[in-house]
Design a protein around this motif. Sequence first.
Motif, PDB file in Angstrom:
ATOM      1  N   THR A 133       0.665  -1.006   0.182  1.00  0.00           N
ATOM      2  CA  THR A 133       0.437  -0.410  -0.408  1.00  0.00           C
ATOM      3  C   THR A 133       0.637   1.512   0.164  1.00  0.00           C
ATOM      4  OG1 THR A 133      -0.226   0.292   2.596  1.00  0.00           O
ATOM      5  CG2 THR A 133      -1.704  -1.405   0.978  1.00  0.00           C
ATOM      6  N   PRO A 134       1.882   1.251  -0.830  1.00  0.00           N
ATOM      7  CA  PRO A 134       2.373   2.369  -0.792  1.00  0.00           C
ATOM      8  C   PRO A 134       1.803   3.735  -1.322  1.00  0.00           C
ATOM      9  CG  PRO A 134       2.656   1.092  -2.992  1.00  0.00           C
ATOM     10  CD  PRO A 134       2.449   0.463  -2.281  1.00  0.00           C
ATOM     11  N   PHE A 135       0.736   3.950  -1.190  1.00  0.00           N
ATOM     12  CA  PHE A 135      -0.147   5.257  -1.503  1.00  0.00           C
ATOM     13  C   PHE A 135      -1.231   5.446  -1.060  1.00  0.00           C
ATOM     14  CE2 PHE A 135       2.333   3.963  -6.147  1.00  0.00           C
ATOM     15  CZ  PHE A 135       2.994   5.420  -5.893  1.00  0.00           C
ATOM     16  N   ASP A 136      -1.161   4.658  -0.163  1.00  0.00           N
ATOM     17  CA  ASP A 136      -2.438   4.656   1.160  1.00  0.00           C
ATOM     18  C   ASP A 136      -3.445   3.549   1.162  1.00  0.00           C
ATOM     19  OD1 ASP A 136      -2.578   5.269   3.589  1.00  0.00           O
ATOM     20  OD2 ASP A 136      -1.976   7.915   3.331  1.00  0.00           O
ATOM     21  N   THR A 137      -5.060   3.667   1.720  1.00  0.00           N
ATOM     22  CA  THR A 137      -6.002   3.631   1.159  1.00  0.00           C
ATOM     23  C   THR A 137      -6.977   4.372   1.267  1.00  0.00           C
ATOM     24  OG1 THR A 137      -5.728   2.047   3.307  1.00  0.00           O
ATOM     25  CG2 THR A 137      -5.141   0.410   1.053  1.00  0.00           C
ATOM     26  N   ASN A 235      -5.432  -1.074  -9.418  1.00  0.00           N
ATOM     27  CA  ASN A 235      -6.181  -0.982 -11.900  1.00  0.00           C
ATOM     28  C   ASN A 235      -6.395  -1.939 -11.150  1.00  0.00           C
ATOM     29  OD1 ASN A 235      -4.137   1.494 -11.791  1.00  0.00           O
ATOM     30  ND2 ASN A 235      -2.385  -0.208 -11.324  1.00  0.00           N
ATOM     31  N   VAL A 236      -6.587  -3.078 -10.849  1.00  0.00           N
ATOM     32  CA  VAL A 236      -7.809  -4.360 -11.251  1.00  0.00           C
ATOM     33  C   VAL A 236      -8.403  -4.419  -9.313  1.00  0.00           C
ATOM     34  CG1 VAL A 236      -5.947  -6.144 -13.214  1.00  0.00           C
ATOM     35  CG2 VAL A 236      -6.059  -5.500  -9.133  1.00  0.00           C
ATOM     36  N   SER A 237      -9.730  -4.731  -9.794  1.00  0.00           N
ATOM     37  CA  SER A 237     -11.064  -4.920  -9.114  1.00  0.00           C
ATOM     38  C   SER A 237     -10.544  -6.698  -8.769  1.00  0.00           C
ATOM     39  CB  SER A 237     -12.233  -5.253  -9.491  1.00  0.00           C
ATOM     40  OG  SER A 237     -12.386  -3.674  -9.727  1.00  0.00           O
ATOM     41  N   ILE A 238     -10.502  -6.735  -6.860  1.00  0.00           N
ATOM     42  CA  ILE A 238     -10.491  -7.986  -6.737  1.00  0.00           C
ATOM     43  C   ILE A 238     -11.740  -7.629  -5.512  1.00  0.00           C
ATOM     44  CG2 ILE A 238      -9.238  -9.761  -5.165  1.00  0.00           C
ATOM     45  CD1 ILE A 238      -7.239  -8.532  -6.110  1.00  0.00           C
ATOM     46  N   VAL A 239     -12.318  -9.086  -5.880  1.00  0.00           N
ATOM     47  CA  VAL A 239     -14.197  -9.332  -5.987  1.00  0.00           C
ATOM     48  C   VAL A 239     -14.408 -10.874  -5.518  1.00  0.00           C
ATOM     49  CG1 VAL A 239     -16.853  -9.033  -6.025  1.00  0.00           C
ATOM     50  CG2 VAL A 239     -15.034  -7.025  -7.391  1.00  0.00           C
ATOM     51  N   PRO A 240     -14.927 -10.741  -3.923  1.00  0.00           N
ATOM     52  CA  PRO A 240     -15.314 -11.967  -3.368  1.00  0.00           C
ATOM     53  C   PRO A 240     -15.807 -13.079  -4.728  1.00  0.00           C
ATOM     54  CG  PRO A 240     -16.116 -10.636  -2.022  1.00  0.00           C
ATOM     55  CD  PRO A 240     -15.355 -10.092  -3.324  1.00  0.00           C
ATOM     56  N   GLU A 271       0.545  -9.225 -13.747  1.00  0.00           N
ATOM     57  CA  GLU A 271       1.329  -8.321 -12.960  1.00  0.00           C
ATOM     58  C   GLU A 271       0.456  -7.514 -12.155  1.00  0.00           C
ATOM     59  OE1 GLU A 271       2.885  -6.078 -17.410  1.00  0.00           O
ATOM     60  OE2 GLU A 271       3.759  -4.352 -15.302  1.00  0.00           O
ATOM     61  N   SER A 272      -0.257  -7.493 -12.488  1.00  0.00           N
ATOM     62  CA  SER A 272      -1.176  -6.296 -11.534  1.00  0.00           C
ATOM     63  C   SER A 272      -0.847  -6.926 -10.476  1.00  0.00           C
ATOM     64  CB  SER A 272      -2.292  -6.005 -11.495  1.00  0.00           C
ATOM     65  OG  SER A 272      -2.204  -5.298 -12.937  1.00  0.00           O
ATOM     66  N   LEU A 273      -1.465  -8.369 -10.259  1.00  0.00           N
ATOM     67  CA  LEU A 273      -1.503  -8.624  -8.599  1.00  0.00           C
ATOM     68  C   LEU A 273      -0.638  -9.174  -7.909  1.00  0.00           C
ATOM     69  CD1 LEU A 273      -3.968 -11.826  -9.836  1.00  0.00           C
ATOM     70  CD2 LEU A 273      -4.213 -10.333  -8.373  1.00  0.00           C
ATOM     71  N   ASN A 274       0.248  -9.692  -8.727  1.00  0.00           N
ATOM     72  CA  ASN A 274       2.513  -9.381  -8.364  1.00  0.00           C
ATOM     73  C   ASN A 274       2.536  -8.792  -7.201  1.00  0.00           C
ATOM     74  OD1 ASN A 274       2.003 -11.921  -8.907  1.00  0.00           O
ATOM     75  ND2 ASN A 274       3.752 -11.850 -11.122  1.00  0.00           N
ATOM     76  N   GLN A 275       2.724  -6.986  -8.403  1.00  0.00           N
ATOM     77  CA  GLN A 275       2.563  -5.863  -8.106  1.00  0.00           C
ATOM     78  C   GLN A 275       1.942  -5.386  -6.364  1.00  0.00           C
ATOM     79  OE1 GLN A 275       1.787  -2.415 -10.838  1.00  0.00           O
ATOM     80  NE2 GLN A 275       3.740  -2.832 -11.597  1.00  0.00           N
ATOM     81  N   LEU A 276       0.840  -5.914  -6.648  1.00  0.00           N
ATOM     82  CA  LEU A 276      -0.551  -5.095  -5.239  1.00  0.00           C
ATOM     83  C   LEU A 276      -0.572  -6.151  -4.262  1.00  0.00           C
ATOM     84  CD1 LEU A 276      -2.576  -3.672  -4.818  1.00  0.00           C
ATOM     85  CD2 LEU A 276      -4.028  -5.125  -5.949  1.00  0.00           C
ATOM     86  N   LEU A 277      -0.233  -8.023  -4.611  1.00  0.00           N
ATOM     87  CA  LEU A 277      -0.801  -9.088  -3.344  1.00  0.00           C
ATOM     88  C   LEU A 277      -0.123  -9.196  -2.777  1.00  0.00           C
ATOM     89  CD1 LEU A 277      -2.778 -11.133  -4.713  1.00  0.00           C
ATOM     90  CD2 LEU A 277      -3.401 -10.028  -2.469  1.00  0.00           C
ATOM     91  N   THR A 278      -0.014  -9.779  -1.354  1.00  0.00           N
ATOM     92  CA  THR A 278       1.389  -9.653  -0.833  1.00  0.00           C
ATOM     93  C   THR A 278       1.299 -11.612  -0.419  1.00  0.00           C
ATOM     94  OG1 THR A 278       0.203  -9.348   1.675  1.00  0.00           O
ATOM     95  CG2 THR A 278       2.300  -7.808   0.675  1.00  0.00           C
ATOM     96  N   LEU A 279       0.264 -11.654  -0.521  1.00  0.00           N
ATOM     97  CA  LEU A 279      -0.354 -13.525   0.250  1.00  0.00           C
ATOM     98  C   LEU A 279      -0.488 -14.168  -1.189  1.00  0.00           C
ATOM     99  CD1 LEU A 279      -3.904 -12.609   1.867  1.00  0.00           C
ATOM    100  CD2 LEU A 279      -1.770 -13.749   2.108  1.00  0.00           C
ATOM    101  N   PRO A 280       0.078 -15.618  -1.447  1.00  0.00           N
ATOM    102  CA  PRO A 280       0.406 -16.193  -2.508  1.00  0.00           C
ATOM    103  C   PRO A 280      -0.645 -16.226  -3.141  1.00  0.00           C
ATOM    104  CG  PRO A 280       0.983 -17.756  -0.574  1.00  0.00           C
ATOM    105  CD  PRO A 280       0.928 -16.771   0.225  1.00  0.00           C
ATOM    106  N   TYR A 281      -1.757 -16.732  -5.022  1.00  0.00           N
ATOM    107  CA  TYR A 281      -2.473 -16.686  -5.216  1.00  0.00           C
ATOM    108  C   TYR A 281      -2.260 -17.962  -6.642  1.00  0.00           C
ATOM    109  CZ  TYR A 281      -0.285 -13.840  -9.662  1.00  0.00           C
ATOM    110  OH  TYR A 281       0.185 -13.710  -9.854  1.00  0.00           O
ATOM    111  N   GLU A 282      -3.771 -18.389  -6.868  1.00  0.00           N
ATOM    112  CA  GLU A 282      -3.516 -19.563  -8.289  1.00  0.00           C
ATOM    113  C   GLU A 282      -4.592 -18.708  -9.178  1.00  0.00           C
ATOM    114  OE1 GLU A 282      -4.581 -24.277  -7.907  1.00  0.00           O
ATOM    115  OE2 GLU A 282      -4.214 -23.572  -6.263  1.00  0.00           O
ATOM    116  N   ILE A 283      -4.180 -18.803  -9.996  1.00  0.00           N
ATOM    117  CA  ILE A 283      -5.609 -18.668 -11.072  1.00  0.00           C
ATOM    118  C   ILE A 283      -6.011 -19.969 -11.921  1.00  0.00           C
ATOM    119  CG2 ILE A 283      -6.331 -18.085 -13.449  1.00  0.00           C
ATOM    120  CD1 ILE A 283      -3.235 -16.181 -12.822  1.00  0.00           C
ATOM    121  N   VAL A 284      -7.306 -20.194 -11.333  1.00  0.00           N
ATOM    122  CA  VAL A 284      -8.284 -21.157 -11.079  1.00  0.00           C
ATOM    123  C   VAL A 284      -8.977 -21.337 -12.599  1.00  0.00           C
ATOM    124  CG1 VAL A 284      -7.885 -22.181  -8.846  1.00  0.00           C
ATOM    125  CG2 VAL A 284     -10.472 -20.359 -10.021  1.00  0.00           C
TER     126      VAL A 284
END
Length: 360
Positions: A133-137, A235-240, A271-284
């Motif tokens: 979160t370098p630019f705050d929330t 830059n992306v939306s992450i939605v439940p 690219e966006s997820l790698n820049q944003l997330l600190t958690l691991p993820y898996e594309i399904v």
Amino acid sequence: MQNSNSVTVKYLIVGQGLVGTWMSYHLDKAGIPYKIINDPNIQSATSVASGVINPVTGRRIVQTWMIDTILPYAVAQYKDIATTLNIDIIRTAPIILIHPSDQMKESFEYRLNHENIYLFKQDSTKWEPYFKTPFDTGAIDDCYWMDLNTMTQYWKEYLQQNNHFINDRFNFNDLQLNDSGVEWKNIQAETIIFCDGLNSMHNPYFNALPFAPNKGQALIVKIPGLPNEHVYKNNVSIVPWADELFWVGSNYEWTFSDNKPTEDFKAKMIESLNQLLTLPYEIVDHIVGIRPANTQRRPFVGTHPSYPQLAICNGMGTKGCSLAPYFTKQLLEHLEYGKGIEPEADVKRFASILKEINKN
Ligand SMILES: Cc1cc2nc3c(=O)[nH]c(=O)nc-3n(C[C@H](O)[C@H](O)[C@H](O)COP(=O)(O)OP(=O)(O)OC[C@H]3O[C@@H](n4cnc5c(N)ncnc54)[C@H](O)[C@@H]3O)c2cc1C
């Protein structure tokens, strides 16, 4: 000429996406006889939508069109259908804005201090275990998330159990217009209501409307450990989406040659997820849909100026979740009681081009 197998209803609906679902729901509640035709082999925008209602929009974070009227109505209706079907499909989901730049942070802070109803400050440290979160929330309140696939699936089962549903492809060759309304195969109806999304572009009566289809893609991503009570936006939306799954997207493609997923989109999301997330993820999964958008960004609601037995509710664009409950109800009240339709949405604004088509 009616044959012995013919069925008479007041309304025949084409399409059971978001719009057809709400159209049939209102008719059902009013106790008005109807049938609804849907072909599951035709791709629906609804099935890939993230299901978010966000009361503000754009880089300037301004209120969306008619939101003060439409939002409370939509929320009440989703709660109502959830109760009717005994399903859990709507929840409040504040949007956490993880500012992608200083400029976006400034834009948010400007709006926070000017004519703001929906924005509020956030403590960035709360989100640091999950995001950089370098630019705050910041955050947007009064946002909702709907499980559209559960809603349309359960509503379809209700329609089937109550003999309203026809699993078939609607074809104009089978439609006849007559003095008492329309006839399609063995069904007589006073009015046919087109809720068939993108397919209305090929409707000979309504194809002059300024449709501007818009392709959107999303990844379905497993992100263990990310709280699923919020929507996250950078830059992306992450939605439940479901359990540990999240919908990640989207894009807006105005020119495209097919409805297939592209490697280019997938690479951008990674690219966006790698820049944003600190958690691991898996594309399904990688899903695609085409929004029934239009050049005016306003719905098409009402009856054909020359053929009152033909009605349409379409053109929901990027905002089907909030617009569909409200405008299907307006259309019903127009058809049943002659009530007016919101002028900016009324299809009569295109009366001259729709009439011209008929003359030819
Ligand atoms: C990637 C993406 C993300 C989105 N996210 C959101 C969001 O978060 N919030 C929001 O508000 N909106 C969102 N939208 C927009 C939303 O999906 C649309 O506004 C909405 O789903 C349109 O609903 P509809 O019923 O008009 O069309 P559709 O959902 O396309 O439904 C049309 C139905 O008609 C049926 N049909 C078509 N032709 C025929 C035929 N000839 N015979 C029988 N059946 C037929 C189809 O099978 C389908 O079921 C998103 C869209 C996309 C693509």
